[in-house]
Write a protein that holds these residues in place. Sequence first.
Motif, PDB file in Angstrom:
ATOM      1  N   GLU A  58      45.121 -40.534 -19.887  1.00  0.00           N
ATOM      2  CA  GLU A  58      46.341 -39.748 -19.807  1.00  0.00           C
ATOM      3  C   GLU A  58      45.928 -38.308 -19.567  1.00  0.00           C
ATOM      4  OE1 GLU A  58      50.456 -39.162 -22.343  1.00  0.00           O
ATOM      5  OE2 GLU A  58      48.584 -39.314 -23.472  1.00  0.00           O
ATOM      6  N   ILE A  59      46.706 -37.618 -18.746  1.00  0.00           N
ATOM      7  CA  ILE A  59      46.433 -36.212 -18.488  1.00  0.00           C
ATOM      8  C   ILE A  59      47.594 -35.355 -18.965  1.00  0.00           C
ATOM      9  CG2 ILE A  59      44.879 -36.582 -16.537  1.00  0.00           C
ATOM     10  CD1 ILE A  59      47.322 -35.821 -14.717  1.00  0.00           C
ATOM     11  N   GLU A  60      47.281 -34.100 -19.206  1.00  0.00           N
ATOM     12  CA  GLU A  60      48.294 -33.090 -19.478  1.00  0.00           C
ATOM     13  C   GLU A  60      48.162 -32.032 -18.395  1.00  0.00           C
ATOM     14  OE1 GLU A  60      49.462 -31.531 -23.529  1.00  0.00           O
ATOM     15  OE2 GLU A  60      48.330 -29.816 -22.721  1.00  0.00           O
ATOM     16  N   VAL A  61      49.291 -31.697 -17.793  1.00  0.00           N
ATOM     17  CA  VAL A  61      49.310 -30.660 -16.768  1.00  0.00           C
ATOM     18  C   VAL A  61      50.107 -29.481 -17.313  1.00  0.00           C
ATOM     19  CG1 VAL A  61      49.852 -30.069 -14.376  1.00  0.00           C
ATOM     20  CG2 VAL A  61      49.234 -32.434 -14.971  1.00  0.00           C
ATOM     21  N   ALA A  62      49.421 -28.355 -17.476  1.00  0.00           N
ATOM     22  CA  ALA A  62      50.081 -27.121 -17.900  1.00  0.00           C
ATOM     23  C   ALA A  62      50.522 -26.379 -16.643  1.00  0.00           C
ATOM     24  CB  ALA A  62      49.114 -26.258 -18.703  1.00  0.00           C
ATOM     25  N   THR A  63      51.765 -25.915 -16.652  1.00  0.00           N
ATOM     26  CA  THR A  63      52.326 -25.168 -15.527  1.00  0.00           C
ATOM     27  C   THR A  63      52.519 -23.722 -15.956  1.00  0.00           C
ATOM     28  OG1 THR A  63      53.432 -27.134 -14.677  1.00  0.00           O
ATOM     29  CG2 THR A  63      54.290 -24.999 -13.953  1.00  0.00           C
ATOM     30  N   LEU A  64      51.941 -22.835 -15.161  1.00  0.00           N
ATOM     31  CA  LEU A  64      52.052 -21.404 -15.409  1.00  0.00           C
ATOM     32  C   LEU A  64      52.641 -20.746 -14.174  1.00  0.00           C
ATOM     33  CD1 LEU A  64      48.966 -22.495 -16.408  1.00  0.00           C
ATOM     34  CD2 LEU A  64      49.210 -20.389 -17.687  1.00  0.00           C
ATOM     35  N   VAL A  65      53.279 -19.612 -14.353  1.00  0.00           N
ATOM     36  CA  VAL A  65      53.880 -18.896 -13.235  1.00  0.00           C
ATOM     37  C   VAL A  65      53.460 -17.440 -13.252  1.00  0.00           C
ATOM     38  CG1 VAL A  65      55.870 -20.430 -12.987  1.00  0.00           C
ATOM     39  CG2 VAL A  65      55.998 -18.489 -14.559  1.00  0.00           C
ATOM     40  N   GLY A  66      53.483 -16.837 -12.063  1.00  0.00           N
ATOM     41  CA  GLY A  66      53.191 -15.424 -11.918  1.00  0.00           C
ATOM     42  C   GLY A  66      54.464 -14.639 -11.667  1.00  0.00           C
ATOM     43  N   PRO A  67      54.338 -13.317 -11.523  1.00  0.00           N
ATOM     44  CA  PRO A  67      55.506 -12.455 -11.312  1.00  0.00           C
ATOM     45  C   PRO A  67      56.267 -12.796 -10.025  1.00  0.00           C
ATOM     46  CG  PRO A  67      53.555 -11.155 -11.823  1.00  0.00           C
ATOM     47  CD  PRO A  67      53.100 -12.558 -11.599  1.00  0.00           C
ATOM     48  N   ALA A  68      57.527 -12.440 -10.018  1.00  0.00           N
ATOM     49  CA  ALA A  68      58.400 -12.707  -8.881  1.00  0.00           C
ATOM     50  C   ALA A  68      58.209 -11.664  -7.784  1.00  0.00           C
ATOM     51  CB  ALA A  68      59.856 -12.697  -9.332  1.00  0.00           C
ATOM     52  N   GLY A  69      58.293 -12.144  -6.557  1.00  0.00           N
ATOM     53  CA  GLY A  69      58.502 -11.279  -5.412  1.00  0.00           C
ATOM     54  C   GLY A  69      59.988 -11.348  -5.075  1.00  0.00           C
ATOM     55  N   ARG A  70      60.353 -10.926  -3.894  1.00  0.00           N
ATOM     56  CA  ARG A  70      61.766 -11.010  -3.512  1.00  0.00           C
ATOM     57  C   ARG A  70      62.228 -12.457  -3.454  1.00  0.00           C
ATOM     58  NH1 ARG A  70      65.425 -12.122   0.368  1.00  0.00           N
ATOM     59  NH2 ARG A  70      63.905 -12.971   1.817  1.00  0.00           N
ATOM     60  N   SER A  71      61.452 -13.289  -2.772  1.00  0.00           N
ATOM     61  CA  SER A  71      61.851 -14.680  -2.579  1.00  0.00           C
ATOM     62  C   SER A  71      60.750 -15.671  -2.957  1.00  0.00           C
ATOM     63  CB  SER A  71      62.254 -14.907  -1.121  1.00  0.00           C
ATOM     64  OG  SER A  71      61.135 -14.663  -0.276  1.00  0.00           O
ATOM     65  N   SER A  72      59.689 -15.199  -3.601  1.00  0.00           N
ATOM     66  CA  SER A  72      58.568 -16.093  -3.881  1.00  0.00           C
ATOM     67  C   SER A  72      57.887 -15.763  -5.205  1.00  0.00           C
ATOM     68  CB  SER A  72      57.540 -16.008  -2.751  1.00  0.00           C
ATOM     69  OG  SER A  72      56.929 -14.730  -2.733  1.00  0.00           O
ATOM     70  N   PHE A  73      57.084 -16.707  -5.656  1.00  0.00           N
ATOM     71  CA  PHE A  73      56.233 -16.512  -6.827  1.00  0.00           C
ATOM     72  C   PHE A  73      55.099 -17.526  -6.760  1.00  0.00           C
ATOM     73  CE2 PHE A  73      59.357 -19.630  -8.026  1.00  0.00           C
ATOM     74  CZ  PHE A  73      58.713 -20.516  -8.860  1.00  0.00           C
ATOM     75  N   GLU A  74      54.048 -17.267  -7.512  1.00  0.00           N
ATOM     76  CA  GLU A  74      52.904 -18.178  -7.575  1.00  0.00           C
ATOM     77  C   GLU A  74      53.042 -19.091  -8.779  1.00  0.00           C
ATOM     78  OE1 GLU A  74      50.269 -18.432  -5.455  1.00  0.00           O
ATOM     79  OE2 GLU A  74      50.815 -16.722  -4.196  1.00  0.00           O
ATOM     80  N   MET A  75      52.655 -20.350  -8.578  1.00  0.00           N
ATOM     81  CA  MET A  75      52.572 -21.311  -9.672  1.00  0.00           C
ATOM     82  C   MET A  75      51.112 -21.714  -9.823  1.00  0.00           C
ATOM     83  SD  MET A  75      55.869 -23.824  -9.280  1.00  0.00           S
ATOM     84  CE  MET A  75      55.761 -24.397 -10.977  1.00  0.00           C
ATOM     85  N   TYR A  76      50.715 -21.977 -11.054  1.00  0.00           N
ATOM     86  CA  TYR A  76      49.350 -22.385 -11.368  1.00  0.00           C
ATOM     87  C   TYR A  76      49.425 -23.612 -12.255  1.00  0.00           C
ATOM     88  CZ  TYR A  76      48.783 -17.552  -9.941  1.00  0.00           C
ATOM     89  OH  TYR A  76      48.840 -16.384  -9.246  1.00  0.00           O
ATOM     90  N   HIS A  77      48.419 -24.474 -12.151  1.00  0.00           N
ATOM     91  CA  HIS A  77      48.408 -25.704 -12.938  1.00  0.00           C
ATOM     92  C   HIS A  77      47.001 -25.959 -13.460  1.00  0.00           C
ATOM     93  CE1 HIS A  77      52.415 -26.662 -11.431  1.00  0.00           C
ATOM     94  NE2 HIS A  77      51.962 -26.236 -10.271  1.00  0.00           N
ATOM     95  N   GLU A  78      46.937 -26.412 -14.694  1.00  0.00           N
ATOM     96  CA  GLU A  78      45.675 -26.807 -15.313  1.00  0.00           C
ATOM     97  C   GLU A  78      45.796 -28.270 -15.717  1.00  0.00           C
ATOM     98  OE1 GLU A  78      45.314 -24.119 -18.601  1.00  0.00           O
ATOM     99  OE2 GLU A  78      44.774 -22.427 -17.302  1.00  0.00           O
ATOM    100  N   ILE A  79      44.856 -29.084 -15.258  1.00  0.00           N
ATOM    101  CA  ILE A  79      44.866 -30.518 -15.558  1.00  0.00           C
ATOM    102  C   ILE A  79      43.755 -30.811 -16.559  1.00  0.00           C
ATOM    103  CG2 ILE A  79      44.578 -32.840 -14.618  1.00  0.00           C
ATOM    104  CD1 ILE A  79      45.599 -31.735 -11.919  1.00  0.00           C
ATOM    105  N   ARG A  80      44.164 -31.370 -17.693  1.00  0.00           N
ATOM    106  CA  ARG A  80      43.216 -31.706 -18.759  1.00  0.00           C
ATOM    107  C   ARG A  80      43.377 -33.175 -19.144  1.00  0.00           C
ATOM    108  NH1 ARG A  80      41.365 -26.846 -20.851  1.00  0.00           N
ATOM    109  NH2 ARG A  80      42.634 -25.057 -20.214  1.00  0.00           N
ATOM    110  N   LEU A  81      42.267 -33.805 -19.488  1.00  0.00           N
ATOM    111  CA  LEU A  81      42.295 -35.175 -19.984  1.00  0.00           C
ATOM    112  C   LEU A  81      42.688 -35.151 -21.448  1.00  0.00           C
ATOM    113  CD1 LEU A  81      41.688 -38.151 -19.260  1.00  0.00           C
ATOM    114  CD2 LEU A  81      39.359 -37.753 -20.090  1.00  0.00           C
ATOM    115  N   VAL A  82      43.611 -36.026 -21.832  1.00  0.00           N
ATOM    116  CA  VAL A  82      44.032 -36.142 -23.226  1.00  0.00           C
ATOM    117  C   VAL A  82      43.078 -37.108 -23.912  1.00  0.00           C
ATOM    118  CG1 VAL A  82      45.901 -36.853 -24.768  1.00  0.00           C
ATOM    119  CG2 VAL A  82      46.437 -35.665 -22.624  1.00  0.00           C
ATOM    120  N   GLY A  83      42.534 -36.679 -25.029  1.00  0.00           N
ATOM    121  CA  GLY A  83      41.577 -37.499 -25.770  1.00  0.00           C
ATOM    122  C   GLY A  83      42.260 -38.547 -26.627  1.00  0.00           C
TER     123      GLY A  83
END
Length: 139
Positions: free
Chosen positions: A73-98
């Motif tokens: 099983e994995i856990e995916v953490a979703t993070l976001v960056g600051p907004a632009g006018r019409s866009s933003f960055e998303m980031y994801h970290e994938i970790r194995l659940v023990g």
Amino acid sequence: MTRKLVHTTRMPIRWGDMDAMGHVNNTVYFRYIEQARIAWLESISSAPNPEGEGPVIVNAHCSFLKQLKYPGEIEVATLVGPAGRSSFEMYHEIRLVGADGVAGALHADGGAKVVWVNFPAEKSAPLPDALRQLLPEPE
């Protein structure tokens, strides 16, 4: 760079996610990230609406740090960056659940640039205020 954790989701590693090398195929990591992204967008009532507005991905990236294998099983953490006018960055970290139920070492990280689009007009549109309020302030 400012990043804000906005969502975590867990999902099973499926048998069909593996390739002939016996580990999760690199293309499947993008599916994991996609599922996490959509889960967050749905949770904030911002899923794509083909007849109106919604998010589209203009680029995506992933760094593969450790192999994932079935079963698991994995856990995916979703993070976001600051907004632009019409866009933003998303980031994801994938970790194995023990076996203890705790997400462990980082197995992959990635992200995407999200642009808010008016689908009928086929043009970018300003981010909705409700979404903008969830994003971190620029540094």
